[in-house]
Design a protein around this motif. Structure first.
Motif, short mmCIF file in Angstrom:
data_model
loop_
_atom_site.label_atom_id
_atom_site.label_comp_id
_atom_site.label_asym_id
_atom_site.label_seq_id
_atom_site.Cartn_x
_atom_site.Cartn_y
_atom_site.Cartn_z
N TYR A 24 0.85 -1.19 0.00
CA TYR A 24 0.00 0.00 0.00
C TYR A 24 0.89 1.23 0.00
CZ TYR A 24 -3.34 3.56 1.51
OH TYR A 24 -4.13 4.69 1.58
N ASN A 25 0.73 2.05 -1.04
CA ASN A 25 1.47 3.30 -1.14
C ASN A 25 0.61 4.40 -0.53
OD1 ASN A 25 2.83 5.61 -1.83
ND2 ASN A 25 3.09 5.10 -3.99
N ILE A 32 -1.47 -2.96 -4.25
CA ILE A 32 -1.53 -4.21 -5.01
C ILE A 32 -1.64 -5.37 -4.02
CG2 ILE A 32 -0.30 -3.37 -7.06
CD1 ILE A 32 2.23 -4.75 -5.98
N LEU A 33 -2.51 -6.29 -4.35
CA LEU A 33 -2.70 -7.51 -3.56
C LEU A 33 -2.15 -8.65 -4.39
CD1 LEU A 33 -4.15 -8.51 -0.90
CD2 LEU A 33 -6.10 -9.03 -2.37
N PHE A 34 -1.35 -9.53 -3.78
CA PHE A 34 -0.70 -10.57 -4.57
C PHE A 34 -0.54 -11.85 -3.75
CE2 PHE A 34 2.36 -7.79 -2.57
CZ PHE A 34 3.27 -8.66 -1.97
N SER A 35 -0.40 -12.95 -4.47
CA SER A 35 -0.13 -14.24 -3.83
C SER A 35 1.35 -14.38 -3.56
CB SER A 35 -0.61 -15.39 -4.73
OG SER A 35 -2.00 -15.33 -4.94
N LEU A 36 1.67 -15.03 -2.45
CA LEU A 36 3.07 -15.18 -2.06
C LEU A 36 3.62 -16.52 -2.55
CD1 LEU A 36 3.22 -13.81 1.60
CD2 LEU A 36 4.37 -12.88 -0.41
N SER A 37 4.33 -16.48 -3.66
CA SER A 37 5.08 -17.67 -4.08
C SER A 37 6.37 -17.70 -3.28
CB SER A 37 5.39 -17.58 -5.57
OG SER A 37 6.29 -16.51 -5.82
N LEU A 75 4.95 -2.96 -8.60
CA LEU A 75 5.43 -2.02 -7.57
C LEU A 75 5.78 -0.67 -8.18
CD1 LEU A 75 7.88 -4.22 -5.44
CD2 LEU A 75 5.55 -3.58 -4.86
N ILE A 76 6.54 -0.73 -9.26
CA ILE A 76 6.95 0.52 -9.92
C ILE A 76 5.74 1.24 -10.48
CG2 ILE A 76 8.32 1.47 -11.81
CD1 ILE A 76 10.29 -0.85 -11.40
N ASP A 303 -10.73 -1.99 -1.04
CA ASP A 303 -9.94 -1.79 -2.25
C ASP A 303 -9.85 -0.32 -2.64
OD1 ASP A 303 -9.30 -4.45 -2.55
OD2 ASP A 303 -11.00 -4.90 -3.87
N ILE A 304 -10.77 0.49 -2.17
CA ILE A 304 -10.75 1.92 -2.52
C ILE A 304 -10.46 2.78 -1.30
CG2 ILE A 304 -12.32 1.63 -4.48
CD1 ILE A 304 -14.59 2.67 -2.71
N ILE A 305 -9.94 2.17 -0.24
CA ILE A 305 -9.70 2.92 0.99
C ILE A 305 -8.60 3.95 0.77
CG2 ILE A 305 -7.88 1.54 2.07
CD1 ILE A 305 -9.76 1.60 4.61
N ASP A 306 -8.69 5.06 1.50
CA ASP A 306 -7.81 6.21 1.28
C ASP A 306 -7.25 6.64 2.64
OD1 ASP A 306 -6.64 8.63 0.79
OD2 ASP A 306 -8.24 9.41 -0.47
#
Length: 402
Positions: A24-25, A32-37, A75-76, A303-306
């Motif tokens: 979260y920036n 971004i939400l992602f799976s942890l490989s 990320l970028i 998902d739209i939290i600020d």
């Protein structure tokens, strides 16, 4: 073999829970939400190692891995971090993880107390609420969810109110609330005058029927500066009568169903009410479906939290609903939250009450650390635990599945 630095910005939060990660920036409110490989998880753990200063070294081989490359580009893409070439003798990029560091914590105040320094802790107190008496239209349950008058016949002594405020004074005490039917209070004008001498914002919370029944007294009274009325509307009441009130006030409308909200909203179409209006849902033991449908948090909302970095830090440090607030009921008992045990009485010193809440209390530091919130990736993006969870006997108000 060329190597590169991967650096996350200081405004970027990286959280890992189970097999899920969240970046979260807080600077631009993107995530971004992602799976942890295994590969991504290893990189994330290295980034979270405080000794690495949010910067790790990656070879071209790792960066060119399809999965890792996709993740770095994400990320970028949200400006959460950057890649830079690691050239010999160049300075390593430095960033700081957004880790909460609290100097004035419970241990600090315990140490100050033991050393005899008792002044600073009172500066955490910024709002006092006094239930001065009851109302015939009050309710002995709703006050556990929001500011709401009781039916109580007990009356809080005005001189004790004044003394408690005086002993609570500090640079950050900015709000005083009076709850009940002010106009049944003996010599209410003197009470208001004494409180106004403290130069704080004074809000009088009164049910609409009591407000309208005393409209003439309100108009004829010379109210000190910084005195404000908040009219509490608890039923589907024709609030168009309020448009004839000539002085400023705010309105809090309690709703129990979607139909309540619809009916009140339709009233606003018939006249212009130039006031601050807010809606507060109340649970009446029969409207749980209304809460589950309209009050509980959905993943789409998260998902739209600020939130800014400081707002997240606050949720990690203390309960934003309760912190800095004390409530004195008409029987004289004092609470950090009316659903928790009493911390003392109005005859006790505010310092001793605040210190007790800091060291042994259950409200000011009630965080989202309980199950299932402690294993949720959105743990620190959700609001602090509220009275609704207590009343509904739930650990959270959430539909998010981990």
């Amino acid at each position: 073999m060329k190597k590169n630095w991967l650096t996350l910005h200081g405004d970027t939060f990286l959280w890992l829970k189970g097999n899920t990660g969240l970046v979260y920036n807080s600077a631009n409110k993107t995530k971004i939400l992602f799976s942890l490989s295994d590969k991504i998880q290893k990189i994330c753990h290295q980034l979270l190692d405080i000794n690495n200063l949010y910067t790790i070294e990656l070879t071209n081989e790792i960066i060119n891995d399809e999965e890792v490359n996709r993740w770095i580009n994400l990320l970028i893409g949200i400006q959460a971090g950057y890649l830079s070439l690691n050239i010999e003798f160049d300075k390593r990029p430095v960033s700081l993880n957004p880790i909460l560091k609290v100097q004035d914590n419970r241990k600090y105040y315990e140490e100050q107390h033991n050393l005899g320094f008792k002044g600073k802790i009172i500066e955490t107190l910024h709002e006092l609420t006094f239930y001065i008496n009851g109302s015939e239209y009050g309710d002995d349950e709703y006050f556990k969810q929001a500011i709401y008058p009781l039916k109580s016949s007990q009356i809080l002594d005005g001189s004790k109110i004044q003394t408690f405020i005086k002993n609570s004074r500090n640079l950050f005490l900015s709000n005083i609330n009076l709850v009940g039917n002010l106009f049944l209070y003996s010599d209410f004008e003197r009470l208001i005058k004494n409180i106004s001498d403290f130069s704080v914002q004074l809000t009088i919370h009164i049910l609409i029927k009591d407000f309208l029944n005393n409209e003439r007294k309100i108009k004829d009274t010379e109210w000190p500066i910084h005195t404000h009325f908040n009219v509490l509307v608890d039923t589907v009441f024709d609030i168009s009568c309020l448009q004839n009130i000539s002085f400023p006030f705010s309105v809090t409308i309690f709703v129990f169903s979607e139909n309540d909200f619809t009916q009140f909203s339709s009233m606003f179409d018939t006249f212009l009410l130039d006031q601050n209006i807010r809606f507060i849902p109340l649970y009446n033991r029969e409207n749980r479906p209304f809460f589950e449908l309209n009050i509980f948090t959905e993943k789409e909302e998260l998902d739209i939290i600020d939130l800014s970095k400081n707002e997240i830090f606050m949720r990690q440090a203390f309960n934003t609903e309760n912190f800095g607030k004390l409530t004195v009921m008409s029987d004289g008992n004092v609470y950090a939250n009316v659903n928790a045990p009493s911390l003392g009485t109005i005859d006790d010193s505010p310092y001793s009450i605040v210190y007790k809440e800091f060291t042994n209390g259950q409200s000011w530091f009630k965080l989202r650390e309980q199950s299932p919130c402690d294993i949720c990736i959105y743990q620190w993006l959700c609001p602090s635990p509220s009275n609704y969870e207590i009343i509904l006997d739930r650990p959270n108000l959430c539909h998010v599945k981990n």
